[in-house]
Design an enzyme around this catalytic site. Sequence first.
Site: not given
Ligand code: AMP
Length: 265
Positions: A19, A24, A171-172
């Site tokens: 997603a 990312h 962002l999330s």
């Molecule tokens: P996730 O898919 O949520 O497990 O995140 C994968 C990677 O992307 C992890 O290292 C997170 O810390 C990084 N990440 C997620 N959101 C952000 C963001 N807004 N800014 C920078 N890195 C992010």
Amino acid sequence: MAAAKRAREYINFVPTMGALHEGHMSLVREAKTSTGKVIVSIFVNPTQFAPHEDFDSYPRVVEKDCELLKAEGVHAVYLPSVEDIYPEGFATTVSVKRDYEPLEGAARPHFFDGVTTVVSKLLLQTDADKAFFGEKDFEQLFTVRRMVSDLNIKTDVIGVPTVRDQNGLALSSRNAYLSKAEYDVAIHLNKILASMCDRIKAGESLKNIQKQGVAALLDKGFEKVDYLEIRDAESLKIVDEKTGPLRILVAAHLGKARLIDNMAA
Ligand code: AMP
């Protein structure tokens, strides 16, 4: 063997749960500035979700993600199956002990064992020379650094600053759970952290700033605050006053979303 290893291309690795958003992509772009190949993994890791959490409903848009990664010039996307990571008989857990009062670990005790187990496997499977993690998940980055150092895993862990939207919301993938009304509440999160930073700079008591920060979150419409803490940025230990770099870390609930964020202070 060592010579063959040296002869192979340098591997820059970005682990994700998919997603994908610009947060990312900033990890991917950072990885691309390093020589060698860029590998991105997409794996929604079941062991870091508790039974009541959102594993089933976590957004999964693999085709779209792969298109984005192709457009970005990534060399390979690794899409492991659950069996690739946890084959029949899998019995090992990588667990990092904490020497500070738990933050994420308090509300989500299963979480970091799931993360460190999957990340150690992914780093070994991809033979990564560098791996890129977001500061957005600050405690995760801290924990992964500890694990990599403790286990002599030969991967450099690189932290990348948090990417935010035009209103400062980090962002999330889970922001997709927010309704418009909830989004209007969510954008106060980073503003409250920023105002706490200003008050720390002004020399106010950390205890008061923390208490009033929690009150401000609830007042703006957050339903529950799992934690809002001002910690030593290097050890994550509790501090009474500012004697070095600090980090404010927060997790708060809003509707179906549990938002986390952090800021240097
Ligand atoms: P996730 O898919 O949520 O497990 O995140 C994968 C990677 O992307 C992890 O290292 C997170 O810390 C990084 N990440 C997620 N959101 C952000 C963001 N807004 N800014 C920078 N890195 C992010």
